[in-house]
Design an enzyme around this catalytic site. Structure first.
Site, short mmCIF file in Angstrom:
data_model
loop_
_atom_site.label_atom_id
_atom_site.label_comp_id
_atom_site.label_asym_id
_atom_site.label_seq_id
_atom_site.Cartn_x
_atom_site.Cartn_y
_atom_site.Cartn_z
N HIS A 1 47.06 46.32 40.92
CA HIS A 1 46.84 44.59 41.06
C HIS A 1 47.91 44.08 41.82
CE1 HIS A 1 44.65 40.98 40.13
NE2 HIS A 1 45.77 40.39 39.69
N ASP B 1 43.47 49.02 41.35
CA ASP B 1 43.25 47.78 40.65
C ASP B 1 41.98 47.82 39.85
OD1 ASP B 1 43.73 45.35 39.29
OD2 ASP B 1 43.10 44.18 41.40
N SER C 1 45.29 37.85 43.01
CA SER C 1 44.52 37.27 41.78
C SER C 1 44.00 36.07 41.76
CB SER C 1 45.36 37.53 40.57
OG SER C 1 44.45 37.82 39.48
#
Length: 464
Positions: free
Chosen positions: A441, A382, A168
């Site tokens: 994610h 994601d 991320s």
């Protein structure tokens, strides 16, 4: 005094006891377990700014003179997500959040170094909020300072290649840290071997992600034409995405971050609260992956509010981990009493809000042109850092090998005896890409088996 030499000895000892701790304040003073497999401590990377690190030495280590055993530096997202907490106990560390052994720990492929970065994250702390970093470059300098303190005086660490693996916003951090490390090595300020950098669902080009949220969800039947129009509705005379682009172009980066928060709210309301970390789920669904928690609709809307007043970094996960991190783990690590794990993360996010929407595509190009191995991996489901957005920023690279990379075919990946396709991958020279199927994610949590195989490929770990 009859023995002057003894008096001198006492004087020297007193000086050492009083002065040396202040002199060594910036060095990495470590505590270790009896078996020597864990080391941890604080580094004062700047006066009154204290960064916490935790190093695990792998019990699966293979000694091969031709293939040194690697070290993975894991960088969490956010900014403000705790590597020591989330990455460690939720994803890749030796124990899960119930303190049970994790069969898919990445220690099977490398030593692990977790760092709570930037300062103010997790167990890291500042004595004054003015000492929080305001740019990614400042955060990179701080982490490079920590690496200098850890590696320069430890020849054992210097023998192992370091791989910076991220998730991320940690991907954005990894890019700037990677460049900082390359420069520090070249300037002979840092003694380590950089093996490569891996960007997992990385927030590399924010505008490429926000631009595809609504169209992607429309294709997936998660929003309809009405929802699509809402996401593109006129606000202050501009569509939201166009407004963000305009703000970024005119240098209004904090305003762009606020508009990003507004857009997330529109997406949430138009999709009946889709989970931004896995578009196959609702954010409040009772059947969640191990990385999310059941949250009420009100809590989720607040989470994506324009004011960003709630803890922005995975509130469900943070809530789950807080008793552990502020209890038995805090006691084990002898963390200062005034430090409350996760309490500072929102301050970190707000402090970096002016840099949050800045892209680092050019910096990825710099790494590739410097010969650094760069790996991109992306979870199929994601949303916040969707694969479609990742592919969009990759196509913007100016790296001379890009055309060849885009033209070559992918190779499927399996795991163990299971012949179901788990992922696809392809590589050209020093650029590598992994498409991880049925993962959101949090790739290591959602697809632990293939993620472990992937990291073994990335680090070229010696075979057992």
């Amino acid at each position: 005094m009859k023995n002057p030499s003894f008096a001198v000895f006492l004087l020297i000892t007193a000086v050492i006891c009083i002065v040396l701790p202040h002199f060594l304040g910036g060095l990495a003073m470590a505590t270790r377990t009896k078996d020597g497999l864990e080391h941890w401590g604080y580094v004062e990377i700047r006066p009154r700014a204290h960064m916490f690190w935790w190093h695990y030495k792998s019990p699966y280590r293979v000694y091969d003179p031709k293939k040194p055993w690697p070290i993975i530096l894991w960088l969490q997202g956010g900014p403000g997500g705790s590597s020591v907490g989330i990455g460690n106990f939720k994803e890749i560390g030796p124990l899960d959040d119930s303190l049970k052994q994790r069969n898919s720990t990445w220690l099977k492929k490398a030593d692990l170094l977790f760092v709570d970065t930037p300062v103010g994250t997790g167990y890291s702390f500042v004595e004054d909020k003015e000492l929080l970093v305001k740019t990614d470059e400042e955060a990179a300098r701080d982490l490079t300072t920590l690496l200098i303190k850890l590696f320069n005086r430890n020849r054992t660490l210097q023998k192992s290649p370091l791989y910076i693996v991220s998730q991320s916003y940690g991907g954005k951090h990894a890019v700037t840290v990677g460049l900082s490390v390359v420069r520090a090595i070249k300037a002979r300020k840092l003694k380590l071997k950089l093996g490569g950098i891996a960007l997992g669902n990385g927030w590399i080009s924010p505008i490429d992600f926000v631009a595809i949220w609504a169209p992607l969800l429309k294709d997936l039947s998660r929003i309809d034409n009405s929802g699509l129009k809402k996401s593109e509705r006129l606000i202050y005379g501009n569509r939201l995405v166009e407004k963000i682009k305009h703000q970024m172009a005119s240098g209004q980066m904090k305003e762009a971050t606020k508009s990003w928060g507004i857009l997330e709210g529109v997406i949430m309301s138009s999709s009946n609260n889709v989970d931004f970390y896995n578009f196959m789920r609702d954010s409040g669904s009772p059947k969640q992956s191990s990385t999310t928690n059941e949250l009420s609709r009100k809590a989720m809307i607040n989470r994506y509010s324009r004011n960003l007043e709630s803890v922005r970094i995975l509130p469900g996960v943070v809530e789950e981990l807080m008793p552990l991190m502020n209890g038995v783990i805090k006691n084990k690590l002898k963390i200062p009493k005034h430090v409350k794990w996760a309490n500072q993360s929102d301050f970190v996010f707000k402090s970096l809000s002016g840099d949050f929407m800045n892209p680092v595509i050019n910096e990825v190009d710099e790494l590739l042109n410097a010969g650094v191995h760069v790996t991109v991996y992306s979870g199929q489901t994601d949303l916040i850092c969707a694969t479609k957005g990742t592919e969009a920023w990759v196509r913007k690279l100016k790296w001379k090998g890009l055309k060849t990379f885009l033209d070559i075919d992918r190779t499927p990946m399996y795991c163990g005896d299971d012949k179901e396709t788990k992922a696809f991958t392809k590589s050209y020279k020093n650029f590598h890409f992994y498409w991880i199927l049925k993962a959101g994610h949090f790739v290591p949590a959602d697809q632990p088996c293939v993620a472990l195989d992937m990291v073994g490929n990335i680090t070229r770990s010696p075979a057992r």
